[in-house]
Design an enzyme around this catalytic site. Sequence first.
Site, short mmCIF file in Angstrom:
data_model
loop_
_atom_site.label_atom_id
_atom_site.label_comp_id
_atom_site.label_asym_id
_atom_site.label_seq_id
_atom_site.Cartn_x
_atom_site.Cartn_y
_atom_site.Cartn_z
N CYS A 14 -2.98 -4.76 1.26
CA CYS A 14 -1.52 -4.64 1.30
C CYS A 14 -0.88 -5.95 1.73
O CYS A 14 -1.32 -6.59 2.69
CB CYS A 14 -1.12 -3.52 2.27
SG CYS A 14 0.66 -3.33 2.48
N ASP A 73 8.06 -18.22 37.33
CA ASP A 73 8.22 -18.17 35.88
C ASP A 73 6.90 -17.74 35.24
O ASP A 73 5.82 -17.87 35.83
CB ASP A 73 8.63 -19.54 35.33
CG ASP A 73 10.02 -19.94 35.79
OD1 ASP A 73 10.80 -19.05 36.16
OD2 ASP A 73 10.31 -21.15 35.81
N CYS A 117 1.20 -4.77 5.57
CA CYS A 117 0.45 -4.37 6.77
C CYS A 117 -0.92 -5.04 6.86
O CYS A 117 -1.62 -4.87 7.86
CB CYS A 117 0.30 -2.86 6.83
SG CYS A 117 -0.87 -2.17 5.62
N CYS A 169 0.84 -1.19 0.00
CA CYS A 169 0.00 0.00 0.00
C CYS A 169 0.88 1.25 0.00
O CYS A 169 2.09 1.17 0.23
CB CYS A 169 -0.93 0.00 1.21
SG CYS A 169 -0.10 0.26 2.80
N CYS A 228 2.87 1.89 3.26
CA CYS A 228 3.99 0.95 3.45
C CYS A 228 5.15 1.30 2.53
O CYS A 228 6.31 1.11 2.90
CB CYS A 228 3.54 -0.49 3.24
SG CYS A 228 2.72 -1.21 4.69
#
Length: 478
Positions: A88, A293, A91, A21, A24
């Site tokens: 696109c 953890d 993205c 696009c 981008c």
Amino acid sequence: MLPLKEKDKAIVGKLLASGCCARCVLRFCCIGVPDAYRHGRRETLRQLRAFAEENHNCQNVGQLEPARKRSRLESEEAADEDEGEGVCVVCLGVLQHLSDASQAVQIADAVKKEKYEVDTLVLSISLPAQVCVRERSCWLPPCHFDQRSPRLARAKCGALGRRDVVQVKEAFKWIVQGPLARELGAVAVAAKSPLEVSVCFAHPETDADCHFLASTCPDCFKVSKNKQSAFTRMAVAKALEKIPDDKFLERSPRPPSRPSSGCAPPEVRCVHASVLAAFGARGFNFSSSGREDVDVRTLGNGRPFALELLNPRKSQLSPESMKNVQQVINASSEKVRVRDLQMVGRDAASRMKEGEEEKTKSYRALVWTQKSIREDDVAFVNRIEDLRVDQKTPLRVLHRRALAVRQRLVHSMSADLLDEHHFRLGLRTQAGTYIKEFVHGDFGRTKPNLCQLLDTHADILELDVESVDVDWPPALPD
């Protein structure tokens, strides 16, 4: 003015042909001017196409067309351009159809609905994991026109390193934050705030796009009970760091394949730092009685913790107000709960830390064994009491803890057989005992360990903390 130069023409033409696009394309040309992304996408696309086709003596893109002409062209050509542009390939539509004024309205509505009393907010963007993969795949081809000399090719096409490319998140914020601030009125978008507005994008083809990484870097992808998919953004980024460019290009299509659809409309979540807002504080220091953890749940009465508020505007809250803050925290998440929220002095917080080495903790683990386990093995484990264990600093924490041998006490154990290779193991131990290493032995660094006691290889599959035996903070009446 779009600040593009003659050297960018090869990149612009290549990226447009690859299915990127307009915004981008600007990102890959390392255009770091926020205003360049705020123009309409159709108008920017026309300017990029004209720039890529004009004669090579032109150094910069000309001025954008006047508003009246632009409006007429948009009405005449919008349908044709949308059809030709498509979703696109990098993205996945985030900077095309999901970053306009209507998106700012959706985010603003989510904030207004919660009725937060704040004057700032932080905008946080979460993207599908495959955006990293597609970005790398699209970044590499323009810099590999000359396969015999990639460095020379990169210099010729004028491209910079991947770290110089403007991130999708940054471009999205540049586009949206202006309309968002106007919608919210007195609330400004800032770098720090008690209110975080998280905009989460998802795409149905994430696993398919990232699947080849699992065979190349299998150690980066581990499914856990807290993750819906092994292909998290962090895991994908770790795998991409390990794969050299030439190997990546062998496994990934270039340019990236056309997605069958764009990202779905994003989910908007508001995360409010309720304590900071209640006291008008600018920050905090967090301390707790030990830690676990990330894949270990703390159940029972939870783990004692304390917050030191920095520069608070209020020094006291009534018990009713404090209870309301606790309710807001508990309503904001399904995974975290707070109890007995109250004001404490510095001395009380010190007592919490003093009890770290003295307290006991109870665990419940799911254990796998290589050999078949019988009832007499279970009875043997159940009889063990006050077992002294020598634990050399585990390999997994050696990078942050000093090498030493620490003696710990396993007060008691209980086993419940599930099948011949699995059983539930309950443990009550001295604080600071490494439970995972006690089960699998950590290559003999923990002695004795469950592998030695049962004379078989064993590993821990799940682990929960059932209680932290510290009488702090004081319990409050319901």
